[in-house]
Scaffold this motif. Sequence first.
Motif, PDB file in Angstrom:
ATOM      1  N   GLU A  44       0.821  -1.204   0.000  1.00  0.00           N
ATOM      2  CA  GLU A  44       0.000   0.000   0.000  1.00  0.00           C
ATOM      3  C   GLU A  44       0.858   1.259   0.000  1.00  0.00           C
ATOM      4  OE1 GLU A  44      -3.198   2.168   3.040  1.00  0.00           O
ATOM      5  OE2 GLU A  44      -2.521   0.131   3.440  1.00  0.00           O
ATOM      6  N   LYS A  45       0.459   2.241  -0.789  1.00  0.00           N
ATOM      7  CA  LYS A  45       1.125   3.544  -0.753  1.00  0.00           C
ATOM      8  C   LYS A  45       0.486   4.356   0.368  1.00  0.00           C
ATOM      9  CE  LYS A  45       2.498   7.496  -3.516  1.00  0.00           C
ATOM     10  NZ  LYS A  45       2.488   8.145  -4.836  1.00  0.00           N
ATOM     11  N   ILE A  46       1.262   4.633   1.393  1.00  0.00           N
ATOM     12  CA  ILE A  46       0.722   5.308   2.580  1.00  0.00           C
ATOM     13  C   ILE A  46       0.925   6.814   2.463  1.00  0.00           C
ATOM     14  CG2 ILE A  46       0.760   5.388   5.098  1.00  0.00           C
ATOM     15  CD1 ILE A  46       2.327   2.701   4.942  1.00  0.00           C
ATOM     16  N   ARG A  47      -0.161   7.541   2.617  1.00  0.00           N
ATOM     17  CA  ARG A  47      -0.070   9.009   2.621  1.00  0.00           C
ATOM     18  C   ARG A  47      -0.135   9.551   4.056  1.00  0.00           C
ATOM     19  NH1 ARG A  47      -0.111  10.339  -2.575  1.00  0.00           N
ATOM     20  NH2 ARG A  47      -1.357   9.129  -4.044  1.00  0.00           N
ATOM     21  N   ARG A  48      -0.975   8.925   4.860  1.00  0.00           N
ATOM     22  CA  ARG A  48      -1.104   9.324   6.261  1.00  0.00           C
ATOM     23  C   ARG A  48      -0.927   8.078   7.117  1.00  0.00           C
ATOM     24  NH1 ARG A  48      -5.292   9.631   9.894  1.00  0.00           N
ATOM     25  NH2 ARG A  48      -5.027  11.204  11.517  1.00  0.00           N
ATOM     26  N   VAL A  49       0.133   8.052   7.904  1.00  0.00           N
ATOM     27  CA  VAL A  49       0.461   6.863   8.698  1.00  0.00           C
ATOM     28  C   VAL A  49      -0.351   6.873  10.000  1.00  0.00           C
ATOM     29  CG1 VAL A  49       2.313   5.550   9.781  1.00  0.00           C
ATOM     30  CG2 VAL A  49       2.803   6.924   7.750  1.00  0.00           C
ATOM     31  N   LYS A  50      -1.117   5.823  10.231  1.00  0.00           N
ATOM     32  CA  LYS A  50      -1.951   5.730  11.436  1.00  0.00           C
ATOM     33  C   LYS A  50      -1.209   5.002  12.544  1.00  0.00           C
ATOM     34  CE  LYS A  50      -6.171   5.675   8.691  1.00  0.00           C
ATOM     35  NZ  LYS A  50      -7.321   4.868   8.256  1.00  0.00           N
ATOM     36  N   ASN A  51      -1.527   5.367  13.775  1.00  0.00           N
ATOM     37  CA  ASN A  51      -0.943   4.708  14.946  1.00  0.00           C
ATOM     38  C   ASN A  51      -1.537   3.312  15.112  1.00  0.00           C
ATOM     39  OD1 ASN A  51      -1.159   7.858  15.836  1.00  0.00           O
ATOM     40  ND2 ASN A  51       0.675   6.918  16.666  1.00  0.00           N
ATOM     41  N   GLY A  52      -0.656   2.342  15.476  1.00  0.00           N
ATOM     42  CA  GLY A  52      -1.123   1.001  15.796  1.00  0.00           C
ATOM     43  C   GLY A  52      -1.821   0.286  14.655  1.00  0.00           C
ATOM     44  N   VAL A  53      -1.304   0.475  13.434  1.00  0.00           N
ATOM     45  CA  VAL A  53      -1.858  -0.200  12.257  1.00  0.00           C
ATOM     46  C   VAL A  53      -0.722  -0.929  11.541  1.00  0.00           C
ATOM     47  CG1 VAL A  53      -2.914   0.152   9.975  1.00  0.00           C
ATOM     48  CG2 VAL A  53      -3.756   1.442  11.946  1.00  0.00           C
ATOM     49  N   LEU A  54      -0.991  -2.168  11.112  1.00  0.00           N
ATOM     50  CA  LEU A  54       0.004  -2.954  10.384  1.00  0.00           C
ATOM     51  C   LEU A  54      -0.091  -2.672   8.887  1.00  0.00           C
ATOM     52  CD1 LEU A  54       2.082  -5.342  10.184  1.00  0.00           C
ATOM     53  CD2 LEU A  54       0.085  -6.851   9.969  1.00  0.00           C
ATOM     54  N   TYR A  55       1.057  -2.309   8.296  1.00  0.00           N
ATOM     55  CA  TYR A  55       1.167  -2.144   6.841  1.00  0.00           C
ATOM     56  C   TYR A  55       2.131  -3.225   6.348  1.00  0.00           C
ATOM     57  CZ  TYR A  55      -0.749   2.483   7.922  1.00  0.00           C
ATOM     58  OH  TYR A  55      -1.529   3.512   8.382  1.00  0.00           O
ATOM     59  N   GLN A  56       1.720  -3.956   5.290  1.00  0.00           N
ATOM     60  CA  GLN A  56       2.543  -5.081   4.832  1.00  0.00           C
ATOM     61  C   GLN A  56       3.076  -4.859   3.418  1.00  0.00           C
ATOM     62  OE1 GLN A  56       1.331  -9.107   6.224  1.00  0.00           O
ATOM     63  NE2 GLN A  56      -0.651  -8.146   6.580  1.00  0.00           N
ATOM     64  N   TYR A  57       4.334  -5.292   3.227  1.00  0.00           N
ATOM     65  CA  TYR A  57       5.014  -5.189   1.935  1.00  0.00           C
ATOM     66  C   TYR A  57       5.617  -6.547   1.605  1.00  0.00           C
ATOM     67  CZ  TYR A  57       4.281  -0.271   2.550  1.00  0.00           C
ATOM     68  OH  TYR A  57       3.672   0.944   2.728  1.00  0.00           O
ATOM     69  N   VAL A  58       5.508  -6.940   0.349  1.00  0.00           N
ATOM     70  CA  VAL A  58       6.018  -8.255  -0.058  1.00  0.00           C
ATOM     71  C   VAL A  58       6.963  -8.117  -1.243  1.00  0.00           C
ATOM     72  CG1 VAL A  58       4.033  -9.561   0.807  1.00  0.00           C
ATOM     73  CG2 VAL A  58       4.008  -8.690  -1.536  1.00  0.00           C
TER      74      VAL A  58
END
Length: 195
Positions: free
Chosen positions: A162-176
Amino acid sequence: MRIGLVRHFKVNCPHKKMMTSEEFREWSEHYERAKVIKNKVEMYGSKWDICYVSDLPRAITTAKEVYSGHLHIDKLLREVDNAPFIHTERIKLPFEVWHVCGRLAWYFKSKSQPESREGTRKRINEFLDKIDWSQENILIVFHGFMLYNFQKELKKREFTGEKIRRVKNGVLYQYVKEDPIRETSMPELGETEIS
């Protein structure tokens, strides 16, 4: 290969609406020591082989909630400092102006910021160059602005996510990233001979 990125929990550190540069600096120092507000992080049943975490308390507290094994603490994952972009003695500006203009000063290479854009990028790549790439699933717990910049360096290394524009607290972002060895080991359709 999979990398999970998590920004620390929200920090319980209220601020005044209007601040001088010194008040913003004092608030920033208090933020470094403030407690976090814990919440449940959806990890989607993921199993992580290793976890790296910033050495700042808010990140370590978060990492202990989302990962049960040994934590690899690394100061290279610290947040990019956000210093006052100008010095004011009596003039007060809204908190949001201090925050946003500090990041703009970083972007435009202002000497008001302790770390340059190039310095941040170099620090991220220094970290990426030294981690244990033999692990299949790597979890990293750190900070919002670092995470925003981190995703760009991962994409340069052929990770997708995912291309993140606004990073949220306590959220998992995954990259493969696909393993080319595994891809080439599988026969393509039509390659199998029938005897």
